[in-house]
Each structure stands twice: as C-alpha cells, then as structure tokens.
Design a protein around this motif. Structure first.
Motif, mmCIF file in Angstrom:
data_model
loop_
_atom_site.group_PDB
_atom_site.id
_atom_site.type_symbol
_atom_site.label_atom_id
_atom_site.label_comp_id
_atom_site.label_asym_id
_atom_site.label_seq_id
_atom_site.Cartn_x
_atom_site.Cartn_y
_atom_site.Cartn_z
ATOM 1 N N GLY A 1 6.647 12.739 -8.732
ATOM 2 C CA GLY A 1 7.067 12.907 -7.340
ATOM 3 C C GLY A 1 5.926 13.057 -6.349
ATOM 4 N N CYS A 2 4.699 12.980 -6.837
ATOM 5 C CA CYS A 2 3.557 13.178 -5.946
ATOM 6 C C CYS A 2 2.989 11.828 -5.527
ATOM 7 C CB CYS A 2 2.476 13.986 -6.644
ATOM 8 S SG CYS A 2 3.024 15.639 -7.056
ATOM 9 N N MET A 3 2.981 11.572 -4.224
ATOM 10 C CA MET A 3 2.594 10.263 -3.725
ATOM 11 C C MET A 3 1.102 10.237 -3.400
ATOM 12 S SD MET A 3 3.933 8.454 -0.283
ATOM 13 C CE MET A 3 5.674 8.682 -0.669
ATOM 14 N N PHE B 1 0.832 -1.206 0.000
ATOM 15 C CA PHE B 1 0.000 0.000 0.000
ATOM 16 C C PHE B 1 0.866 1.255 0.000
ATOM 17 C CE2 PHE B 1 -2.280 -3.454 1.992
ATOM 18 C CZ PHE B 1 -3.512 -3.407 1.363
ATOM 19 N N THR B 2 0.242 2.376 -0.353
ATOM 20 C CA THR B 2 0.937 3.660 -0.339
ATOM 21 C C THR B 2 1.604 3.897 1.018
ATOM 22 O OG1 THR B 2 0.712 6.039 -0.595
ATOM 23 C CG2 THR B 2 -1.158 4.917 0.409
ATOM 24 N N SER B 3 2.769 4.545 0.995
ATOM 25 C CA SER B 3 3.410 4.906 2.255
ATOM 26 C C SER B 3 3.014 6.317 2.688
ATOM 27 C CB SER B 3 4.930 4.778 2.132
ATOM 28 O OG SER B 3 5.408 5.575 1.077
ATOM 29 N N ASN B 4 2.114 6.950 1.937
ATOM 30 C CA ASN B 4 1.591 8.251 2.357
ATOM 31 C C ASN B 4 0.875 8.063 3.696
ATOM 32 O OD1 ASN B 4 0.063 10.774 2.538
ATOM 33 N ND2 ASN B 4 0.532 11.009 0.363
ATOM 34 N N ARG B 5 1.124 9.004 4.623
ATOM 35 C CA ARG B 5 0.501 8.877 5.941
ATOM 36 C C ARG B 5 -0.953 9.323 5.925
ATOM 37 N NH1 ARG B 5 4.025 12.294 9.515
ATOM 38 N NH2 ARG B 5 2.640 11.605 11.174
ATOM 39 N N TRP C 1 1.300 -22.865 -14.218
ATOM 40 C CA TRP C 1 0.536 -21.812 -13.541
ATOM 41 C C TRP C 1 0.735 -20.506 -14.291
ATOM 42 C CZ3 TRP C 1 4.285 -18.378 -12.331
ATOM 43 C CH2 TRP C 1 5.561 -18.868 -12.052
ATOM 44 N N THR C 2 -0.067 -19.519 -13.952
ATOM 45 C CA THR C 2 -0.095 -18.238 -14.662
ATOM 46 C C THR C 2 -0.179 -17.102 -13.640
ATOM 47 O OG1 THR C 2 -1.207 -19.233 -16.558
ATOM 48 C CG2 THR C 2 -1.466 -16.838 -16.282
ATOM 49 N N VAL C 3 0.460 -15.975 -13.973
ATOM 50 C CA VAL C 3 0.258 -14.743 -13.207
ATOM 51 C C VAL C 3 -0.302 -13.711 -14.175
ATOM 52 C CG1 VAL C 3 1.336 -12.879 -11.884
ATOM 53 C CG2 VAL C 3 2.188 -15.228 -11.650
ATOM 54 N N GLY C 4 -1.403 -13.100 -13.822
ATOM 55 C CA GLY C 4 -1.987 -12.058 -14.669
ATOM 56 C C GLY C 4 -2.334 -10.848 -13.831
ATOM 57 N N GLY C 5 -2.605 -9.737 -14.490
ATOM 58 C CA GLY C 5 -2.953 -8.569 -13.688
ATOM 59 C C GLY C 5 -3.481 -7.422 -14.501
ATOM 60 N N MET C 6 -4.023 -6.452 -13.766
ATOM 61 C CA MET C 6 -4.501 -5.212 -14.381
ATOM 62 C C MET C 6 -4.012 -4.050 -13.531
ATOM 63 S SD MET C 6 -8.551 -5.161 -13.298
ATOM 64 C CE MET C 6 -9.092 -5.077 -11.581
ATOM 65 N N ALA C 7 -3.902 -2.886 -14.170
ATOM 66 C CA ALA C 7 -3.468 -1.697 -13.454
ATOM 67 C C ALA C 7 -4.211 -0.490 -13.980
ATOM 68 C CB ALA C 7 -1.961 -1.482 -13.631
ATOM 69 N N LYS C 8 -4.367 0.502 -13.128
ATOM 70 C CA LYS C 8 -4.805 1.809 -13.605
ATOM 71 C C LYS C 8 -3.849 2.839 -13.017
ATOM 72 C CE LYS C 8 -6.205 4.948 -12.050
ATOM 73 N NZ LYS C 8 -6.296 6.197 -11.231
ATOM 74 N N GLY C 9 -3.695 3.920 -13.751
ATOM 75 C CA GLY C 9 -2.826 4.971 -13.253
ATOM 76 C C GLY C 9 -2.154 5.639 -14.417
ATOM 77 N N ALA C 10 -1.967 6.942 -14.269
ATOM 78 C CA ALA C 10 -1.304 7.697 -15.313
ATOM 79 C C ALA C 10 0.011 8.171 -14.704
ATOM 80 C CB ALA C 10 -2.190 8.850 -15.748
ATOM 81 N N GLY C 11 0.913 7.195 -14.478
ATOM 82 C CA GLY C 11 2.139 7.480 -13.737
ATOM 83 C C GLY C 11 1.890 7.161 -12.286
ATOM 84 N N MET C 12 2.735 6.324 -11.715
ATOM 85 C CA MET C 12 2.439 5.852 -10.359
ATOM 86 C C MET C 12 2.207 6.966 -9.379
ATOM 87 S SD MET C 12 4.402 3.520 -7.636
ATOM 88 C CE MET C 12 3.871 3.510 -5.922
ATOM 89 N N LEU C 13 3.156 7.894 -9.354
ATOM 90 C CA LEU C 13 3.093 8.904 -8.320
ATOM 91 C C LEU C 13 2.554 10.184 -8.900
ATOM 92 C CD1 LEU C 13 6.459 7.959 -6.701
ATOM 93 C CD2 LEU C 13 4.198 7.388 -5.906
ATOM 94 N N ALA C 14 1.756 10.048 -9.962
ATOM 95 C CA ALA C 14 1.288 11.212 -10.680
ATOM 96 C C ALA C 14 -0.216 11.330 -10.648
ATOM 97 C CB ALA C 14 1.718 11.123 -12.131
ATOM 98 N N ALA D 1 0.254 15.931 0.100
ATOM 99 C CA ALA D 1 1.634 16.393 0.292
ATOM 100 C C ALA D 1 2.048 16.326 1.757
ATOM 101 C CB ALA D 1 1.787 17.820 -0.232
ATOM 102 N N ILE D 2 1.148 16.687 2.651
ATOM 103 C CA ILE D 2 1.455 16.619 4.083
ATOM 104 C C ILE D 2 1.781 15.176 4.468
ATOM 105 C CG2 ILE D 2 0.545 16.959 6.428
ATOM 106 C CD1 ILE D 2 -1.392 19.059 5.204
ATOM 107 N N GLY D 3 1.040 14.250 3.880
ATOM 108 C CA GLY D 3 1.178 12.836 4.225
ATOM 109 C C GLY D 3 2.525 12.232 3.887
#
Lengths: 383, 383
Positions: free
Chosen positions: A214-216, A42-46, A161-174, B308-310
């Motif tokens: 750079g934005c989490m 999970f995010t490390s943002n507090r 066996w197989t590993v599959g996945g899906m993702a959403k996001g326009a840049g992880m930290l963006a 950002a604070i987080g």
C-alpha cells in the motif's frame, strides 16, 4: 533477453561504486532505431523524484533514444541539487552516445533524500557506454536490483517482432528503497500513440493491480521504447496483448520477490457492479494488515476479509457476501459457510475470492503476506 | 472508578466461560436514573456486528438504561442467528434488571464469524445482575478486555458532576479481535442532544484520530449514559471539555497498549489549508507501513513521510514541505534538512511533525510502530 531481446537495442550494466557493496549499480539502454517512439507511465505520488520529473518532460514529444538507470540512490527529495544531478546524468549519457540530452530518460532507485555520488556516476556512465552491447540486457537487469533477490526479465514474441523487458522492485508499492522501475523495448514499428495506448492498457491491469504494502513510491517508472528495427507494423490488438503479457510476467515476479514475503496472495473480486468497485474492494482486502498477518499464519480468517470489504463504497449487501479462500467458501451470506478446517494454506500461493453478488464485473489484485521479515528488512535498511 | 465514578450507576464484571481461559468476559452497566438520556457513536464499517445494529436501534430515542458487554466473541458476521443472540442478551438483561429490552445496549468483542455460547451467556447475565454494585466499575472494565494488557478507565470531575468511563481495545482501528468498546457515564443532568453533541465533538478529535493499523472494526461502539443523579445541569462547554478529557485519556491508553507495539507515535500536521487536509495527511503518514517499520528500528526516515504525504489530495507544494522528527527538522523545503544523527528515537514516545506551509489548520493523529510482535499476535490469534 531482457531489453535486448528486440532488435535495435544495446544495453549494459556495470558496477560504479554508488552501492557500498560493490554490486552492479548503473545501466544503460540505447535505442539504435530507426524509430525512437516511446511511451511511459509514472508514479501518481505527488512527491516525485527528480528523475521522474525529468523523464516525464523528456517523453513529452513521444520520443526517447536512451535510458540511464541507477540503483543505490533514489535521488528523491533532494531539492534543486538533485534536479541538477539528474540533468547531468542525462547530459553525460547523451555525450557518450551521440544523442541529445532531452532524448534520454533517467531512472533512479534506492534511499530517498540522499544525493548521488556524482563523480562516480559520471565516470560510470562512460564505462557503461563503452560496454553497450546487443547482449547487454541481462547485465542491465542485474544492475538495477536493490533488495531484489533475483533480476527480472520477460519476453513475448509477435508476428515478426518482439517485446522484451526488465524490472526491479520488491513489490510495486513496497519500495523500502522507493521504486519499481521497468523498461520495455520492442522492434515493432509502432508510433508513440500506439505505444502509449498499449502501455496504459497493460499497466492498468498488471503493475497497477499489484499492491504489496500500500505504500506508493516517489520513483515508479515504466517505459516502453520502440526501435522499429523489425520493419513490421504490428496489429494493435496483438501488440497490446504482447505488452500485457510481458507486464504480467514481470508483475508476478515482483510479487513473488516482495520484501520478506512468504505468501503470494491473489485477491479475486467477482460479482461487482463495476470494475471500479471490484478494484476498490480488491485493494482494501489486499491492504488489510490483519488479514495479511492471518494468511502469513495460515489462518483462513474470513472475518478480516469482510471487515475490509465494509470500509469500501462498493455496491454490496453485507448479508449477501460470499468469500472463498483457496476455493473453500468459508463465508456464505455474510456469515460462516463451509468449515475453515477444509482450507489448506500450506502452499506459497493463496487465492482469496470475494463475490459481491451485485453485478458481473471483476478484478484481480495481487499482494503478499505481512511477516516479521518485512518488518526487519524495512526497519533495518537505512540505518 | 470507571463507569461507577458518576452517581446513579451500578456495574459488574464476571467470568462466565465465553473465553476458554476462564478470564472475566461479561459486564453489566445499569443506569439507576433518574434520567436515562444517552448518546452513541458506532463504527462506520458497512459490515456491522449484530450488537452494533441492535444498539443503534435501541438508542434511536436517545435513551438507554443498561449496557451488557461481552468479550470472547464479536458476534459479527453471524447471520440471523447472531442477531437473535443479541436480542436474547438484551432480553435477559432487561428481565434481570426490571427494564425493557429496547433500553438495553449490547456490545460484543472477540473473534468475528463465531456464534456465542448462549447458554453460558444467559446464565452469566443472571450472575452479573446479582453482583451489580456502585463499586463494580473496575470489574466491568476488566471483563471487557481481549488482548488488552491492562484494563482502561478514566474520570474527569465537573462542577458537582462527574464523567467516568472504561475502554477496551488494543488500538482503535487495530482490533485483531474486532473492537474498541467504550462506555462513558455521567451523573450530570444533560439531555440526549447535549450528550450527543458532546460525544461527537469529543470522539472526532480523540478516538477518530487513533489509527493504530488502519483496520476498521465491525464492532466499534462508544456510548455515553447520563443518570442525572447529581441534579446539576452542566455548562455545555465545560461538559464537552470533560467528555473530551475522558475520551482523550482512554484513547491514549489504547495507543499505549496497541498490539505488539514498542512505540507510541504522534503525527502532528500543521500549516494545513484545512483541518480535513491535516487529518488526511496525518492518517496517510500514520498508516504507512514502511515508516512504521523505520520508527520501530529507530530510523528517522523522513523520506517515507514525504512519500506518504504525496499520496494525499491535501494542498501543498512538494518543494515546500518541512518534516521534524522529535523536534529535529530533518526535512526542509522537501529535501534534507538538519542531520538525521541529531534525532534521538530511543524513547517510547515519538513525535512526527509535518508542516504543509499552506495555511493555519492542524490536526494530530496517533499511531504505533509496526513490529514483528504485531505480526505474531495477529497471525496466531484465531488458530
């Protein structure tokens, strides 16, 4: 393919009216077993969204039977009411699928600080449950999109066996919309500890090395669910490699689709005294707005690379730094090297190589350029 | 006024052809004494330009008699040749003004990684020495401009003494051209230790709290020279206050003139457990590209403030955070507060207030919005 590439999983994706556009906005992924082992990062943002707090608790015993995901609202910074909404989503999902609520993870993505339209969400969960199917992986991947221009899926095959996945996001930290969400599934028969070790190792050098702006986020979540339906216990090394391959593939898709970007930039740091040094330097370079503007303008401005390196605590001698841009060593010994005119930056993919000449460690961080389109997308979104 | 507002100082600014545009690009400031006490603060970037390395050594004994400054080239990352160029600049200045080279500080600003045209620089130093005058402060301030749209000067009067100064820079940490340069002068009779204490205290809460784009320069230099020509020994507290006032004035001018900016943003953090916490949170908010885009679009997106604070290590409870934008508490207890429609962001100046509700400390950090013009200026500059 996506989350239903592995046996033992059902998925669906539907439009339930959370998004004003009428686009698909709710997805379900259900693990039919026999195993229910799972792991998550999970995010490390507090400042963490209600669904992140919920899913972390749901995963505490290393088991998950289902994931309910919505786009159109992050349910972050929504107070006790938002926490109640997340619980309601888990409970409705559990009721529709004959599971217990504490086996259901919840993921939300979209604008921060706004409550979800819960009447539509709960009605939508019933619809999504009705449409669960072993072919539903693509629909699920589409339903979690926000500013993504394309849905993102990946698959890797192992020995039975197989590993599959899906993702959403326009840049992880963006996340203009606050979130990278990733759900991975496998039919390998792996326990929670094996899953956790594989997932952490894979994330460490893939999603954690994407640094679009750079934005989490408050909502970032990566889940890995195992059904054990193949009946095959995987070799841990090969399994980790497969999870890594899927994460790598999805991470590159995130960078390629980052908001408003026109360049995909790989910052490769070599000759570092430690991997931590290499990552610190890579992140500093990847986050430098001035460099990101220069590369957008196809200007091989290596001075901005040195400027960024200089802000780190990594081991290096400023007079012994080498920097290559697309393979041309434009900076040698901390000063001008080969002519900058030799650098061709017309391709979408750019590589910046930093040699710290202080050791044998290395790391790669991926980022994007900074563009007027990025500014436009992120100044216009919530208004 | 500028650096010649205080008695005992001569200055000049001339065009010597370093800039292709033909604009003024070389300045001299000479202290006629009787005192030569001085103090300085330099960039903490570990990649430091040749003039920074030189000036740091020149100041080691707490004395400076002159400063030679050029725009049009930062002389950073230029290797041993660049170090020789800086020495030549100091030596020529010393010869033209009957001083010793080790009493001359050198400041350069402009593109990184390019050698200076030394024939023009040395010829220009002779011209600048010829034009030294007690009224030369404005010309000097003009000659150090790079992307600055206006030259920047400030003056504060004490009890029989004066502090004046000039600055260049389009946001302290935003140097597309790698540099904030500031020269302050005073006719107060203050020793190097008093100057140093006053300068450090003033810089700490002014230039160090300007964070236009998070990019730290290789050339940032702030110098304070005292002539003692007033014959008045200043009260240290009043003197520090005067130096602070001039620094504050210049710092605000830097923010107001930051590259491509359309908003000046004050991030005020209150209720912090310590000043360090307040500064960390202020910087994190000030550096958040997503928030800077949102404010550019006049969107009071408080979720991005919380995000950002987080990311900081400051003491706070995510469920007890309050955020006001232009005085409207749009976030209370970490969730939605007053309606965002009440926030008027049409003015150029914006205040974001964060209450951490964890103590009594506070700090203010200044920044700008992120605009398409910033991207344009910084992608087009060196090409």
């Amino acid at each position: 393919m996506s989350v239903t590439a592995a046996r033992g999983f059902l998925a669906s994706g539907v439009a339930v009216g959370i998004k004003e556009s009428g686009a698909p906005d709710l997805a379900l992924v259900v693990n039919r077993g026999p195993s229910r082992a799972a792991a998550g990062v999970f995010t490390s943002n507090r400042v963490q969204a209600a669904p992140v707090r919920w899913s972390r608790r749901a995963l505490a015993d290393g088991r998950l039977s289902a994931v309910v995901l919505n786009s159109g609202g992050a349910n972050a910074c929504t107070g006790p009411g938002g926490a109640g909404d997340t619980r309601t989503m888990a409970e409705h999902t559990a009721r529709q699928t004959d599971l217990a609520a504490d086996e259901v993870a919840v993921c939300s993505t979209g604008l921060i600080g706004v409550r979800l339209p819960m009447d539509r969400v709960t009605a939508g969960i019933a619809t999504a449950a009705d449409q669960l199917s072993p072919e539903g992986g693509e629909d699920a991947a589409v339903a979690i999109k926000t500013t993504d221009s394309a849905h993102k899926t990946a698959v890797a095959a192992g020995d039975g066996w197989t590993v599959g996945g899906m993702a959403k996001g326009a840049g992880m930290l963006a996340p203009g919309l606050a979130t990278m969400l990733v759900v991975l599934t496998t039919d390998a028969d792996a326990g929670a500890e094996v899953l956790d070790a594989a997932l952490r190792e894979a994330v460490r050098t893939t999603f954690d090395r994407v640094d679009s702006d750079g934005c989490m986020s408050t909502n970032d979540t990566v889940l890995l669910l195992a059904s054990g339906a193949s009946g095959v216990v995987p070799d841990p090394t090969r399994f980790t490699a497969a999870v890594h391959a899927v994460c790598q593939d999805l991470a590159r898709q995130l960078v390629a689709d980052a908001e408003g970007a026109s360049k995909e930039i790989e910052v490769a740091v070599v000759g570092a005294a430690s991997e931590a040094d290499a990552v610190e330097v890579g992140r500093s370079v990847a986050r430098n707005n001035l460099l990101k503007c220069a590369l957008h303008g196809e200007d091989p401005n290596w001075g901005r690379v040195l400027s960024a390196i200089g802000t780190t605590s990594a081991v290096f001698d400023p007079d012994l730094l080498d920097v290559a841009i697309n393979g041309v060593w434009v900076c040698r010994d901390g000063a001008e090297g080969e002519p900058r005119d030799k650098v061709d930056l017309s391709d979408r993919r750019i590589t910046v190589t930093v040699d710290l000449r202080s050791g044998d460690s290395r790391a790669v961080v991926w980022t994007n350029d900074l563009t007027a389109e990025y500014v436009h997308e992120n100044s216009a979104y919530s208004s």
